[in-house]
Scaffold this motif. Structure first.
Motif, PDB file in Angstrom:
ATOM      1  N   THR A  54       0.837  -1.209   0.000  1.00 11.77           N
ATOM      2  CA  THR A  54       0.000   0.000   0.000  1.00 11.77           C
ATOM      3  C   THR A  54       0.866   1.251   0.000  1.00 11.77           C
ATOM      4  O   THR A  54       0.581   2.203  -0.733  1.00 11.77           O
ATOM      5  N   LEU A  55       1.912   1.267   0.806  1.00 13.53           N
ATOM      6  CA  LEU A  55       2.796   2.433   0.851  1.00 13.53           C
ATOM      7  C   LEU A  55       3.472   2.657  -0.502  1.00 13.53           C
ATOM      8  O   LEU A  55       3.624   3.792  -0.951  1.00 13.53           O
ATOM      9  N   GLN A  56       3.843   1.575  -1.168  1.00 24.72           N
ATOM     10  CA  GLN A  56       4.448   1.710  -2.488  1.00 24.72           C
ATOM     11  C   GLN A  56       3.428   2.199  -3.512  1.00 24.72           C
ATOM     12  O   GLN A  56       3.748   3.028  -4.364  1.00 24.72           O
ATOM     13  N   GLU A  57       2.189   1.716  -3.432  1.00 23.41           N
ATOM     14  CA  GLU A  57       1.134   2.166  -4.341  1.00 23.41           C
ATOM     15  C   GLU A  57       0.801   3.641  -4.137  1.00 23.41           C
ATOM     16  O   GLU A  57       0.441   4.340  -5.077  1.00 23.41           O
ATOM     17  N   GLN A  58       0.882   4.100  -2.899  1.00 28.45           N
ATOM     18  CA  GLN A  58       0.601   5.506  -2.592  1.00 28.45           C
ATOM     19  C   GLN A  58       1.769   6.418  -2.988  1.00 28.45           C
ATOM     20  O   GLN A  58       1.712   7.620  -2.767  1.00 28.45           O
ATOM     21  N   LEU A  62       9.617   5.156   1.201  1.00 26.63           N
ATOM     22  CA  LEU A  62       9.819   4.288   2.360  1.00 26.63           C
ATOM     23  C   LEU A  62      11.193   4.556   2.957  1.00 26.63           C
ATOM     24  O   LEU A  62      12.212   4.382   2.302  1.00 26.63           O
ATOM     25  N   TYR A  63      11.219   4.987   4.199  1.00 34.33           N
ATOM     26  CA  TYR A  63      12.475   5.293   4.872  1.00 34.33           C
ATOM     27  C   TYR A  63      12.912   4.108   5.717  1.00 34.33           C
ATOM     28  O   TYR A  63      14.068   3.749   5.737  1.00 34.33           O
ATOM     29  N   THR A  64      11.974   3.510   6.433  1.00 35.59           N
ATOM     30  CA  THR A  64      12.264   2.362   7.291  1.00 35.59           C
ATOM     31  C   THR A  64      11.188   1.319   7.103  1.00 35.59           C
ATOM     32  O   THR A  64      10.012   1.635   7.076  1.00 35.59           O
ATOM     33  N   VAL A  72       8.269   3.672   8.382  1.00 34.19           N
ATOM     34  CA  VAL A  72       8.324   5.126   8.356  1.00 34.19           C
ATOM     35  C   VAL A  72       8.379   5.511   6.884  1.00 34.19           C
ATOM     36  O   VAL A  72       9.239   5.035   6.141  1.00 34.19           O
ATOM     37  N   ALA A  73       7.445   6.362   6.467  1.00 33.77           N
ATOM     38  CA  ALA A  73       7.364   6.769   5.063  1.00 33.77           C
ATOM     39  C   ALA A  73       7.083   8.268   4.995  1.00 33.77           C
ATOM     40  O   ALA A  73       6.507   8.847   5.923  1.00 33.77           O
ATOM     41  N   TYR A  74       7.511   8.872   3.894  1.00 40.23           N
ATOM     42  CA  TYR A  74       7.333  10.306   3.697  1.00 40.23           C
ATOM     43  C   TYR A  74       6.636  10.582   2.369  1.00 40.23           C
ATOM     44  O   TYR A  74       6.850   9.866   1.397  1.00 40.23           O
ATOM     45  N   THR A  75       5.844  11.657   2.346  1.00 34.38           N
ATOM     46  CA  THR A  75       5.287  12.116   1.081  1.00 34.38           C
ATOM     47  C   THR A  75       6.402  12.830   0.324  1.00 34.38           C
ATOM     48  O   THR A  75       7.443  13.163   0.897  1.00 34.38           O
ATOM     49  N   VAL A  86       4.856  15.216   4.756  1.00 31.87           N
ATOM     50  CA  VAL A  86       4.146  14.530   5.835  1.00 31.87           C
ATOM     51  C   VAL A  86       4.908  13.245   6.131  1.00 31.87           C
ATOM     52  O   VAL A  86       5.285  12.508   5.221  1.00 31.87           O
ATOM     53  N   LYS A  87       5.143  13.005   7.408  1.00 36.37           N
ATOM     54  CA  LYS A  87       5.823  11.790   7.863  1.00 36.37           C
ATOM     55  C   LYS A  87       4.766  10.832   8.399  1.00 36.37           C
ATOM     56  O   LYS A  87       3.978  11.187   9.271  1.00 36.37           O
ATOM     57  N   TYR A  88       4.742   9.614   7.856  1.00 39.60           N
ATOM     58  CA  TYR A  88       3.825   8.579   8.318  1.00 39.60           C
ATOM     59  C   TYR A  88       4.619   7.530   9.086  1.00 39.60           C
ATOM     60  O   TYR A  88       5.622   7.020   8.589  1.00 39.60           O
TER      61      TYR A  88
END
Length: 150
Positions: A54-58, A62-64, A72-75, A86-88
């Motif tokens: 999902t994170l890759q599709e969005q 991906l940081y971690t 941990v992912a960032y826009t 935005v940090k998720y």
């Protein structure tokens, strides 16, 4: 001689008072994050793979990705006068063999520097939910598509 000593005493008393006004406490960041909590009836490993997909599709950076259940992912950085993103942070925990909880946290960040910090990303007050709800909904849709393991 007495005059020089007086000046040193005056300076010794004034300098800490002047420097004390420049230092400020770190920002209180309570309430900065938007949070969503999900519970899905999927084994932990399948949920982990679904969250990663999902994170890759969005198209998040991906940081971690930690197999113990942390992402941990960032826009993408928005180019404005002050760069923003935005940090998720997604935390996963296996409740049982076939149930997983997913905690999604979103924090607005701005790139900058202050007198007391190096140039870096700093948390800012949330304006709305920063996409935490949208990401949680996308996770639910993706995990609903996951094949049930028997």
């Amino acid at each position: 001689m007495l005059r020089t000593i007086r000046w040193w005493i005056i300076l010794a008393l004034l300098i800490p008072g002047l420097l004390g006004g420049c230092v400020r406490a770190a920002r209180d960041t309570t309430g900065f994050a938007s949070e969503q909590k999900l519970t899905v009836e999927i084994p932990f490993e399948e949920a982990w793979q679904g969250v990663k997909a999902t994170l890759q599709e969005q198209e998040l950076e991906l940081y971690t990705r930690d197999k113990r259940g942390t992402f941990v992912a960032y826009t993408k950085q928005r180019k404005r006068i002050v760069p923003q993103r935005v940090k998720y942070t997604i935390l996963m925990d296996a409740v049982s063999e076939n149930e997983t909880t997913i905690h999604v946290e979103a924090i607005q960040q701005a790139y900058g520097v202050t007198v007391l910090t190096y140039p870096d990303w700093h948390d800012r007050k949330a304006k709305g939910d920063n996409g935490a709800e949208e990401l949680a909904n996308a996770l639910l849709v993706k995990l609903a598509e996951a094949p049930a393991s028997n």
